[in-house]
Design a protein around this motif. Structure first.
Motif, PDB file in Angstrom:
ATOM      1  N   VAL A 144       0.901  -1.866   2.317  1.00  0.00           N
ATOM      2  CA  VAL A 144       0.880  -0.476   2.783  1.00  0.00           C
ATOM      3  C   VAL A 144      -0.289   0.237   2.122  1.00  0.00           C
ATOM      4  O   VAL A 144      -0.339   0.370   0.894  1.00  0.00           O
ATOM      5  N   PRO A 160       1.593   4.501   5.223  1.00  0.00           N
ATOM      6  CA  PRO A 160       2.839   5.168   4.818  1.00  0.00           C
ATOM      7  C   PRO A 160       3.528   5.919   5.945  1.00  0.00           C
ATOM      8  O   PRO A 160       4.755   5.885   6.063  1.00  0.00           O
ATOM      9  N   ILE A 181       8.223   3.516  -0.258  1.00  0.00           N
ATOM     10  CA  ILE A 181       6.854   3.800  -0.651  1.00  0.00           C
ATOM     11  C   ILE A 181       6.834   4.976  -1.631  1.00  0.00           C
ATOM     12  O   ILE A 181       7.311   6.070  -1.324  1.00  0.00           O
ATOM     13  N   GLU A 182       6.293   4.765  -2.820  1.00  0.00           N
ATOM     14  CA  GLU A 182       6.102   5.840  -3.794  1.00  0.00           C
ATOM     15  C   GLU A 182       4.635   6.202  -3.920  1.00  0.00           C
ATOM     16  O   GLU A 182       4.284   7.364  -4.084  1.00  0.00           O
ATOM     17  N   THR A 196       0.412   4.457  -2.853  1.00  0.00           N
ATOM     18  CA  THR A 196      -0.361   3.397  -2.194  1.00  0.00           C
ATOM     19  C   THR A 196      -1.577   3.060  -3.051  1.00  0.00           C
ATOM     20  O   THR A 196      -2.076   3.938  -3.790  1.00  0.00           O
ATOM     21  N   ALA A 245       0.578  -0.374  -1.840  1.00  0.00           N
ATOM     22  CA  ALA A 245       1.828  -1.010  -2.244  1.00  0.00           C
ATOM     23  C   ALA A 245       1.975  -2.319  -1.479  1.00  0.00           C
ATOM     24  O   ALA A 245       1.467  -2.471  -0.367  1.00  0.00           O
ATOM     25  N   ASN A 269       9.320  -5.424  -4.310  1.00  0.00           N
ATOM     26  CA  ASN A 269       7.999  -4.870  -4.571  1.00  0.00           C
ATOM     27  C   ASN A 269       7.188  -5.766  -5.494  1.00  0.00           C
ATOM     28  O   ASN A 269       7.724  -6.362  -6.432  1.00  0.00           O
TER      29      ASN A 269
END
Length: 429
Positions: free
Chosen positions: A152, A181, A190-191, A193, A195, A206
């Protein structure tokens, strides 16, 4: 308008390929060598007398049917008639499945099932990393792909370059995707990028720690090891087709050994044992996943060859994929529990349990002898009369040859002794 080159290519294909009635498999000839770099091809190299080829025929027909609407042409070549093709592609055994794309050739070494062969072709028919541009596409991906990797972020930067490079190496073995995202939305956590995730068993795992790695070589090695280890399900079925790939993880392979009937059904007691072994990795994935690859196997002969003994059913065996040593718990299979298995795995990690096998010359000799002995025993139990004919006739001929070689010498020696004795008597007279 259809281009002239495409039209000519289609005409050539029609001339050299006869489509069998009721099948979409193309019967190719040695003319295939002239056009094999045009388009994409999935080809089975076979011999009419090969029993494995005959068993693969109905599966191959299903593969051709499934890939009919794809850009991949599915065909087969009789290498006993068109030996030039076999020589050109360096065919050493039958059947051999090859995917051709331009100048690239990929040999298939997995399980000979329709689903696995189709996945192999679909992975190679596209680019190493396929882009996902619609959110709804993830629903289809999760339905059709039980395991895939997802990047991502933008198609730039160190992590992307290394991801694309590793994806190019592992393209025959796994699906690789890239998205953004906004498109991924709620399908992956997703926190920030870029990722990177692997999707399997309906969960995204992850790839962590890459942001703390500044050395490019170290990052590339870490990413390669992670993808190589994560490209298998948590608890796959281990077969002759994929066991060599599992060995490439350099982990300890933990196998629940059971037995299937011809309908691929497992007896209830063995099924309970298999599920119990699976529960260990399901509950303690964080603890054991980095060091152990769990799985189950329904081919006792393969395990017997590795262990060089007849293992009981069901049973547990752990194989070191680096050294080829194996470990067998001292407890009886019915006494194995998740806690006992965990203790056994900890002892393997601390090297406090006996190990067997390995790669020494003596072990290889003994393993070869064990495999020959097992093959002969299997032949005897399957058809003792045929076994006697196969081995009795050569033994009989060998006995006759030895008799003709040695026995005349003995008789001649007796005659010589008699003649010499008679001569001595004459001289005395």
């Amino acid at each position: 308008m259809v281009s002239l080159s495409r039209l000519l290519f289609f005409i050539i294909c029609c001339v050299l390929a006869n489509v069998a009635i009721g099948s979409r498999v193309l019967e190719l000839s040695d003319k295939f060598l002239e056009i094999h770099k045009e388009g994409q091809w999935l080809v089975m190299m076979y011999a009419p007398w090969c029993a494995h080829c005959k068993r693969l025929e109905p599966i191959w027909a299903h593969v051709a049917q499934y890939l009919h609407s794809s850009p991949v042409g599915v065909g087969r070549i009789d290498c006993t008639r068109f030996t030039k093709v076999a020589h050109s592609f360096k065919i050493k055994g039958f059947p051999t499945i090859i995917f051709l794309k331009g100048d690239q050739e990929f040999v298939y070494n997995g399980d000979r099932t329709r689903d696995e062969i189709v996945k192999f072709a679909l992975r190679l028919s596209g680019p190493p990393v396929q882009e996902v541009t619609k959110t709804i596409s993830f629903n289809t991906l999760k339905k059709d792909r039980d395991l895939y990797f997802l990047y991502v972020g933008e198609r730039s930067g160190t992590l992307w370059d290394m991801y694309h490079e590793v994806a190019n190496q592992f393209q025959p073995h796994a699906f690789f995707y890239q998205s953004h995202p906004v498109v991924v939305d709620k399908h992956a956590p997703i926190e920030s990028t870029p990722a990177l995730f692997v999707y399997k068993e309906n969960v995204h795992y992850n790839f962590t720690g890459h942001s703390a790695i500044t050395d490019a070589d170290q990052l590339n090695e870490t990413l390669y090891r992670w993808i190589n280890a994560e490209r298998f399900p948590t608890f796959p079925k281990v077969t002759r087709g994929n066991i060599n790939q599992l060995f490439l993880t350099n982990k300890n392979l933990v196998l629940a050994v059971v037995e299937e009937n011809q309908l691929e059904e497992i007896p209830p007691d063995m099924l309970e044992f298999r599920d119990m072994v699976e529960s260990v990795i399901k509950r303690k994935r964080e603890k054991y996943h980095d060091h152990f690859q769990f799985g189950w196997i329904a081919n006792p002969d393969l395990v017997n060859s590795i262990a060089m003994m007849v293992v009981p059913l069901p049973s547990l065996i752990v194989i070191n994929s680096t050294t080829n040593h194996h470990y067998i718990p001292e407890d009886e299979p019915e006494k194995l529990t998740p806690d006992v298995i965990e203790t056994f795995l900890e002892q393997i990690r601390s090297e406090s349990v006996p190990k067997y096998g390995g790669n020494s010359f003596a072990v290889r000799i003994y393993r070869s002898w064990f495999e020959v002995r097992s093959a002969l025993a299997s032949m005897w139990y399957g058809n003792p009369i045929l076994t006697l004919v196969l081995f009795g006739l050569p033994a009989g001929f060998l006995s006759l040859i030895c008799y003709n070689i040695w026995c005349p010498d003995i008789f001649d020696a007796d005659d010589d002794e008699k003649e010499s004795t008679g001569s001595s008597h004459i001289k005395k007279d």
